[in-house]
Enzyme design. Structure first.
Site: not given
Ligand code: GDG
Length: 500
Positions: A175, A384
């Site tokens: 990821h 990212d």
């Molecule tokens: C890894 C990789 C890759 C965030 N704040 C809240 C909340 N979120 C949810 C968002 C989103 C998720 O968390 C974060 O996803 P990201 O992709 O931005 O980042 P990582 O956690 O670092 O994920 C990344 C991912 O894996 C998938 O392959 O995209 O590059 O680092 O879904 O919505 N959800 C809630 N409350 C919050 O305050 N409910």
């Protein structure tokens, strides 16, 4: 419906997802409580299990004192799949998760070479945890299972499983970014890590450049023949597919939420409470890779240089607590608190507050309301793998309004060229692009958003799953067909990895 196609693709096979963290943290008190975990991998896979109505998820439950055999039907209110918890001791967690994974592999994958710590005992612990996972997977396997390992915490697990089950279909999705060989090469255990990954039939990355970096590492550090065009690694007795499938989101789900009257009301309330005309939004797990500090500096520069925007715009940053046990994360939190304080101290006037900082996870409906309320989303990670927040914001703009600012170092940037692009390290660039985005003519922003939304909808979570699962070699009756699952085989596999 995309999910129907997935269940058709799986047929009578059971999907077994294996990841380090579970979709919920299990808290034990007088009563057992489940607290949803926040992160990209969980956001992506939860809707799949819910839609498929079956499957098994094997993961650590977030506590270090679970009963190992525990099986929990999830979601608690309307169960559609089973969570099997893997028991990890405090020592396992601190050596493997907080150690090699968070202090070694995470900064390495994101090119923060100076932050990498590599300790032999943490590598031992990482291998041990991968073995514990292997044991549980092997215990749980049924004929026709399809095993899908998630992410860098379990990179050696495919190798262990392959040793025990020659014909088991195994996939691995990575990821985070996969760095260039010159960066990956500083990992003292680069060989066994790559070999472990190659236990898979198919290894997925978000974008081509990560897949190519991986192939280059395999070629250079293992001396194996790779085909960059076809995306294959040739081993003695089989081939491994290496593919780029950018992860998508449940776009329909976000769109439905965005149109829901309750979410619209919440969005209106958020806007009213801000008391300014325009709202800028940031949503991240609190992590140095997400560039929150640099983003705040960019916003501060923007306010310095554009006095006309003071009192007209408010920046709302939601930062979800993450890895609080790691010193660096605690330090970074203090620095962010200080920056927010400094910006507020400099610019607050007559009831207008320039930054609102929420250091907590907000419930899904509130998250959706923030996406609906914001005129501009700042997604400016320093690096990212993909970044799902960018896609979630776009999917929520059901009237094709608003604008997305996107770091050129996020995997998402490859698929969303219409976003306002920034180099997040360049504070002046961030400042001037905020101004450009907020003043973009409506026809232009609307056209850009329309295209982005179409792409996010087309390449959604169902598209990603169909694509990735479609790469699996699925011979009839594949899975747990061989009778060689005994402890001796696993011990041999473990010993092989240990010999490196
Ligand atoms: C890894 C990789 C890759 C965030 N704040 C809240 C909340 N979120 C949810 C968002 C989103 C998720 O968390 C974060 O996803 P990201 O992709 O931005 O980042 P990582 O956690 O670092 O994920 C990344 C991912 O894996 C998938 O392959 O995209 O590059 O680092 O879904 O919505 N959800 C809630 N409350 C919050 O305050 N409910």
């Amino acid at each position: 419906m995309p999910f129907r196609a997935i269940t058709e693709l799986l047929g009578d096979r059971r999907l077994v997802v294996v990841s380090n963290r579970a979709p919920v943290d299990v808290h034990r008190g007088v009563e057992r409580r489940f607290v949803p975990t926040v992160g990209g991998m969980v956001s992506a896979l939860m809707p799949v299990f819910k839609a498929a109505g079956r499957g098994l998820w094997i993961a650590w439950s977030g506590e270090s004192s679970q009963k190992s055999q525990e099986r929990i039907p999830l979601p608690a209110d309307d169960p559609s799949f089973m969570l099997r918890c893997v028991q990890l001791s405090e020592r396992d967690v601190s050596g493997s998760y907080y150690g090699l994974s968070n202090r070694g592999l995470w900064p390495l994958a994101h090119y923060f070479v100076g932050r990498c710590q590599f300790r032999l005992e943490q590598w031992h612990s990482y291998r041990h945890v991968n073995e514990l996972f292997a044991r549980v997977v092997l215990e749980e396997l049924r004929p026709k299972d399809l095993v899908w390992v998630q992410d860098f915490h379990l990179a050696t697990l495919p190798g262990l499983l392959r040793e025990a089950r020659r014909n088991l279909p195994i996939g691995l999705f990575w990821h985070v970014p996969f760095p260039a060989w010159a960066v990956f090469g500083i990992l003292p255990w680069r060989r066994p890590l790559l070999e472990g990954m190659l236990g898979s039939d198919v290894i997925g990355f978000h974008v081509q450049s990560y897949a190519r970096n991986f192939l280059a590492c395999v070629e250079r550090f293992l001396g194996l023949p790779v085909d960059y065009e076809r995306g294959t690694v040739t081993l003695k007795d089989r081939q491994v597919r290496v593919v780029a499938w950018p992860i998508g989101i449940d776009a329909e789900g976000f769109e439905t939420l965005a149109r829901a009257p309750d979410v619209q009301l919440r969005a209106a309330r958020i806007r009213r409470q801000l008391g300014s005309q325009q709202m800028i939004l940031g949503v991240d797990r609190l992590d140095y890779t997400k560039g929150i500090l640099e983003r705040l500096q960019g916003y501060e520069r923007f306010l310095e240089q554009s006095p006309a925007f003071r009192r007209r715009v408010t920046f709302v940053q939601i930062a979800v607590p993450s890895r609080e046990r790691v010193d660096e994360y605690r330090r970074m939190k203090r620095e962010i608190d200080e920056s927010v304080g400094r910006i507020s101290g400099r610019f607050t006037s007559d009831g207008w507050v320039p930054v609102r900082y929420l250091y907590r996870s907000v419930p899904p409906l509130d998250l959706a309301a923030h996406y609906v309320a914001a005129d501009l989303a700042l997604v400016t990670p320093l690096r990212d793998g993909m970044n799902l927040v960018a896609k979630e914001y776009v999917a929520s703009r059901v009237y094709d309004d608003g604008m997305l600012m996107l770091s050129e170092f996020a995997g998402a940037a490859e698929g969303l060229p219409e976003a306002v692009r920034v180099n997040p390290y360049n504070i002046d660039d961030v400042a001037s692009q905020i101004r450009a985005a907020l003043t973009m003519p409506r026809e232009e922003s609307s056209e850009r958003m329309r295209r982005m939304r179409a792409r996010v909808k087309r390449e959604d979570i169902g598209w990603w799953l169909r694509g990735f699962l479609g790469e699996f070699p699925l011979p009839s009756g594949a899975g747990a067909t061989r009778g060689d699952t005994d402890a001796a085989t696993l011990r041999r596999a473990v010993a092989d990895v240990a010999n490196h």
